[in-house]
Design an enzyme around this catalytic site. Structure first.
Site, PDB file in Angstrom:
ATOM      1  N   GLY A  44     -31.416   5.624  33.718  1.00 46.52           N
ATOM      2  CA  GLY A  44     -32.284   6.773  34.006  1.00 46.52           C
ATOM      3  C   GLY A  44     -32.249   7.173  35.473  1.00 46.52           C
ATOM      4  N   CYS A  45     -32.243   6.186  36.345  1.00 49.68           N
ATOM      5  CA  CYS A  45     -32.239   6.465  37.782  1.00 49.68           C
ATOM      6  C   CYS A  45     -30.902   7.051  38.230  1.00 49.68           C
ATOM      7  CB  CYS A  45     -32.576   5.202  38.568  1.00 49.68           C
ATOM      8  SG  CYS A  45     -34.236   4.583  38.215  1.00 49.68           S
TER       9      CYS A  45
END
Length: 159
Positions: A44-45
């Site tokens: 996600g990051c």
């Protein structure tokens, strides 16, 4: 401490991947897109960072600088930037002082375990250093575009 829309953003001084100590006040006169994220190199990051990377020119055209903050150390940020060609600063908030001042250091739950960590959040700070918009519990998909639209609206209001 809770950040409030219309109030001055809390300042901090953190080490950046460029080897300097960086403060919000260093960017006076520019809009700041300050995003807090949990951890370098995670799916996600990485998606979020690459989305910001892919739209970096559009942010620059709106007189905005992107700054990412996570608890990761500078050395890990450097690897993350190198691997993904990130054109903006990443700050190391290892003691989570900036995260706490923006109230994004939160109790999290994952697979039945509780722990403290970063709640993915973004703050739009105007040229005068005031918080004009916040996004908490950010869902990555479409977030960068929403931040850009908000900046465009801000620019139009300034005209």
């Amino acid at each position: 401490m809770t950040v409030k829309i219309g109030e001055k953003a809390p300042d901090f001084k953190l080490p950046a991947n460029n080897g300097e100590m960086v403060s919000l006040s260093d960017f006076k006169g520019k809009n700041i897109v300050l995003y807090f994220y949990p951890k370098d190199m995670t799916p996600g990051c990485t998606t979020e960072a690459c989305d910001f990377r892919d739209h970096n020119e559009q942010f620059e055209e709106l007189n905005a600088v992107i700054i990412g903050i996570s608890p990761d150390p500078v050395a890990r940020h450097e690897k993350f930037i190198e691997k993904h060609g990130l054109p903006f600063l990443l700050l190391a908030d290892e003691n989570h002082e900036a995260a706490e001042s923006f109230d994004v250091w939160q109790l999290k739950k994952n697979f039945g375990k509780e722990y403290m960590g970063i709640e993915r959040s973004t703050f739009l700070i105007d040229k005068a250093g005031k918080v004009v918009k916040e996004w908490r519990k950010v869902k990555v998909k479409g977030h960068v575009e929403e931040a850009l639209e908000t900046l465009e609206t801000l620019r139009d209001l300034e005209k």
